[in-house]
Every structure is written in structure tokens, then in C-alpha cells.
Design a protein around this motif. Structure first.
Motif, PDB file in Angstrom:
ATOM      1  N   ASP A 167       0.529  -1.519  -0.300  1.00 12.18           N
ATOM      2  CA  ASP A 167       0.469  -0.343  -0.038  1.00 12.18           C
ATOM      3  C   ASP A 167       0.774   1.511  -0.317  1.00 12.18           C
ATOM      4  N   VAL A 168       1.482   2.431  -1.265  1.00 16.88           N
ATOM      5  CA  VAL A 168       2.107   3.248  -0.914  1.00 16.88           C
ATOM      6  C   VAL A 168       1.400   4.469  -1.213  1.00 16.88           C
ATOM      7  N   GLY A 169       1.942   5.365   0.375  1.00 11.55           N
ATOM      8  CA  GLY A 169       0.988   6.038   0.731  1.00 11.55           C
ATOM      9  C   GLY A 169      -0.347   5.388   1.429  1.00 11.55           C
ATOM     10  N   CYS A 170       0.324   4.640   2.284  1.00 11.58           N
ATOM     11  CA  CYS A 170      -0.215   4.646   2.818  1.00 11.58           C
ATOM     12  C   CYS A 170      -1.718   4.638   4.115  1.00 11.58           C
ATOM     13  N   GLY A 171      -1.279   5.438   4.527  1.00 15.74           N
ATOM     14  CA  GLY A 171      -2.006   6.552   5.333  1.00 15.74           C
ATOM     15  C   GLY A 171      -0.947   6.158   7.269  1.00 15.74           C
ATOM     16  N   PRO A 172      -2.649   6.047   8.132  1.00 15.47           N
ATOM     17  CA  PRO A 172      -2.799   4.957   9.551  1.00 15.47           C
ATOM     18  C   PRO A 172      -3.142   3.484   8.312  1.00 15.47           C
ATOM     19  N   GLY A 173      -3.155   3.293   7.372  1.00 20.74           N
ATOM     20  CA  GLY A 173      -3.891   1.957   7.180  1.00 20.74           C
ATOM     21  C   GLY A 173      -4.889   1.744   6.453  1.00 20.74           C
ATOM     22  N   THR A 174      -5.435   3.317   5.552  1.00 23.23           N
ATOM     23  CA  THR A 174      -6.579   3.592   5.527  1.00 23.23           C
ATOM     24  C   THR A 174      -7.424   1.922   4.682  1.00 23.23           C
TER      25      THR A 174
ATOM     26  N   GLY B 150       3.190  -1.424   4.429  1.00 25.90           N
ATOM     27  CA  GLY B 150       2.450  -0.371   4.155  1.00 25.90           C
ATOM     28  C   GLY B 150       3.761   0.726   3.914  1.00 25.90           C
ATOM     29  N   LEU B 151       3.373   1.742   3.464  1.00 23.06           N
ATOM     30  CA  LEU B 151       4.886   2.776   2.692  1.00 23.06           C
ATOM     31  C   LEU B 151       4.365   4.174   2.584  1.00 23.06           C
ATOM     32  N   ASP B 152       5.268   5.043   3.206  1.00 22.38           N
ATOM     33  CA  ASP B 152       4.538   6.323   3.603  1.00 22.38           C
ATOM     34  C   ASP B 152       6.130   6.769   3.554  1.00 22.38           C
ATOM     35  N   PHE B 153       6.166   8.270   3.500  1.00 19.24           N
ATOM     36  CA  PHE B 153       6.996   9.419   3.765  1.00 19.24           C
ATOM     37  C   PHE B 153       6.833  10.237   5.186  1.00 19.24           C
ATOM     38  N   SER B 154       5.552   9.513   5.930  1.00 14.16           N
ATOM     39  CA  SER B 154       4.923  10.576   7.602  1.00 14.16           C
ATOM     40  C   SER B 154       5.875   9.447   8.135  1.00 14.16           C
ATOM     41  N   PRO B 155       6.550   9.780   9.276  1.00 15.06           N
ATOM     42  CA  PRO B 155       6.763   8.057  10.493  1.00 15.06           C
ATOM     43  C   PRO B 155       5.461   8.830  11.556  1.00 15.06           C
ATOM     44  N   ARG B 156       5.112   9.758  11.204  1.00 15.46           N
ATOM     45  CA  ARG B 156       3.792   9.488  12.296  1.00 15.46           C
ATOM     46  C   ARG B 156       2.731   8.557  12.291  1.00 15.46           C
ATOM     47  N   MET B 157       2.145   8.933  10.200  1.00 18.05           N
ATOM     48  CA  MET B 157       1.146   8.347   9.547  1.00 18.05           C
ATOM     49  C   MET B 157       1.713   6.667   9.852  1.00 18.05           C
ATOM     50  N   LEU B 158       2.999   6.273   9.744  1.00 18.98           N
ATOM     51  CA  LEU B 158       3.339   4.710   9.883  1.00 18.98           C
ATOM     52  C   LEU B 158       3.338   4.084  11.156  1.00 18.98           C
ATOM     53  N   ASP B 159       3.796   5.828  12.159  1.00 20.98           N
ATOM     54  CA  ASP B 159       3.815   5.471  14.104  1.00 20.98           C
ATOM     55  C   ASP B 159       1.816   4.360  14.107  1.00 20.98           C
ATOM     56  N   ALA B 160       1.101   5.354  12.937  1.00 23.57           N
ATOM     57  CA  ALA B 160      -0.529   4.592  13.426  1.00 23.57           C
ATOM     58  C   ALA B 160      -0.810   3.791  12.278  1.00 23.57           C
TER      59      ALA B 160
END
Length: 265
Positions: free
Chosen positions: A63-70, A84-94
Motif C-alpha cells: 500500500d503506497v501512501g498508506c497513511g494510517p492503514g486506511t 504499508g509505505l509512506d514518507f510520514s513517520p507519524r502515519m507509519l506509527d499510526a
């Protein structure tokens, strides 16, 4: 000139540059992670997206640009591996927190941007990119998605090139050209030898549900950037006039749902 002679990748890059958007850095998405995470389990858009997917023969998903796993988390229980792939570390934490809360131990997180080197990203049976394709180089992005997919790719891209109702942009007096539309993607894929399927997902716009002017203005600012005092005054006058009739919700958002089988190449 035949269509084969048209460089749609270059046309897209030129159009994106002419739209003159400043990309939101990871830090901006970090701030929104908690808010987006609260909505991860309740979305008609997610139901419409997943309802159009075919998981036959699939055991893994990227999932590219996965955000919080939507998108990926509702599917995690049906797959062996989810990345899940994202450039935001907080999104990956979520993403990690939501996966743990749901009891999914098959979810991995990768912190990468579209522009980064993806050589270490594992190939997966299915690759998705949901509402995350506002990129400067669409041709390069599509090659990355296709290269990492073993079976199928699913993505959504904004129809019309505007994230909020054009009427709001006109009201505040902004000269804001639209972003490149989804039709570039279809033509770039055609040049790659891929013949995609095309569908549409429609849902309420980003301005719908704002319970006060301040919240409404905050949503407009998120889409358009900081508002000047004059722009905010124009917006307040318009909002006061149309809010009682519920017109402030704006027009619905439409997303082009584009998919293809890897075997179609």
C-alpha cells in the motif's frame, strides 16, 4: 501526429509544474496522522475501493501512501503479508498502532517517498495507491507501481484536478490552475503497453460536515494553503450566505479508479 508520438509523461510533468503547487512535506502529514487515524475504520470510500478489488490468488499487498492503514488494514486479515509505505513517520506509527489494535501481526511499515530508491521494496501480489498519486513525475510513479506488482495494481486519482469545490477558489479570488487529471495516467499506461480498467468513486467533498466557519476555513486552508485576511473575509461572507442552505458543503469529490492486471503487459 499519431497518439503513439505524444509523450504523455512529459505533458504530465509540464502540467504539474504549471499548476505551481508546493508539495506538503512529511511533517504536515505527521500533524494530521491522529485525525486521519480516527477515520480509518469508517469510510464509504474505503468500502467502494475495496469492493472493486480482486484478491484472487493474492497473498501479499503493498500500500503506497498508506497513511494510517486506511486501505491495507481492512484487507490484512485476508492476506499473509501487508506492507504499508509512506514518507510520514507519524502515519507509519499510526499504521502500527492500528494494526496492533486489530490484532494483525502481518503488517510491516516502510518509510519511503515516491522519489526515493525502491530497490529494497519487496514485490507483492497486489499494489495499491489510494489518493496518493499527486506526484511530480507520474510516468516514474506508474513504473514503480507496476514493477512491484506480481498480479494487479489499483490506484485512485483525483478527477478534475481540484481538491475542493472550484466555487470556493473563485470566491476567495485565487488564480489556481487545476492539477493534472487522471486521463494522463490512462495514456501513460497505454504507452507502457498496459490497457487499464477505469471506474469512478464519488463521495462527499472535504468541506462537507464542517460545523463552524473556523472549521470550514481550516479545511479550505489545508487544501489551498494559508488564507490572507482578505481571502478569509471573502470566504466568511460567502459562508454566512450559503451555510444556512447547506450549500457550503461544496460539490462531491470524484476519484478515477484505475486498475490493471500485471499479465496485460
Amino acid at each position: 501526429m499519431s497518439i503513439a508520438a505524444i509523450d504523455f509523461g512529459r505533458l504530465y510533468r509540464d502540467h504539474h509544474a504549471a499548476a505551481n503547487r508546493n508539495p506538503k512535506p512529511a511533517s504536515v502529514w505527521d500533524v494530521r496522522a491522529a485525525e486521519m487515524s480516527d477515520k480509518v475504520h469508517k469510510s464509504r470510500y474505503v468500502e467502494d475501493f475495496i469492493g472493486r478489488m480482486d484478491l484472487t490468488g493474492a497473498h501479499s499487498l503493498l500500500d503506497v501512501g498508506c497513511g494510517p492503514g486506511t486501505i491495507c488494514l481492512p484487507l490484512a486479515g485476508r492476506l499473509q503479508r501487508v506492507i504499508g509505505l509512506d514518507f510520514s513517520p507519524r502515519m507509519l506509527d499510526a499504521l502500527r498502532e492500528n494494526a496492533a489494535a486489530l490484532g494483525h501481526d502481518n503488517v510491516e511499515a516502510l518509510q519511503l517517498a515516491w522519489e526515493d530508491d525502491w530497490s529494497a521494496v519487496p514485490a507483492c501480489d497486489i499494489v495499491v495507491a489510494s489518493r496518493s498519486t499527486t506526484v511530480a513525475d507520474m510516468e516514474a510513479a506508474l513504473h514503480k507501481l507496476n514493477d512491484k506488482a506480481r498480479r494487479r495494481v489499483y490506484l485512485t486519482h483525483l478527477v478534475g484536478g481540484r481538491f475542493i469545490d472550484p466555487a470556493v477558489i473563485d470566491i476567495i479570488g485565487r488564480d489556481l490552475p487545476p492539477l493534472p487529471d487522471y486521463v494522463y495516467i490512462v495514456n501513460i499506461l497505454y504507452g507502457m503497453g498496459i490497457h487499464p480498467r477505469l471506474d469512478y468513486i464519488e463521495h462527499e467533498g472535504r468541506l462537507a460536515g464542517a460545523t463552524s466557519f473556523d472549521e470550514f476555513a481550516r479545511r479550505v486552508s489545508w487544501a489551498l494553503g494559508e488564507l490572507s485576511d482578505d481571502e478569509r473575509a471573502r470566504l466568511r461572507t460567502w459562508h454566512g450566505r450559503v451555510a444556512p442552505s447547506l450549500g457550503a458543503a461544496g460539490s462531491p469529490m470524484r476519484w478515477a479508479f484505475i486498475s490493471w492486471e500485471k499479465t496485460s503487459r
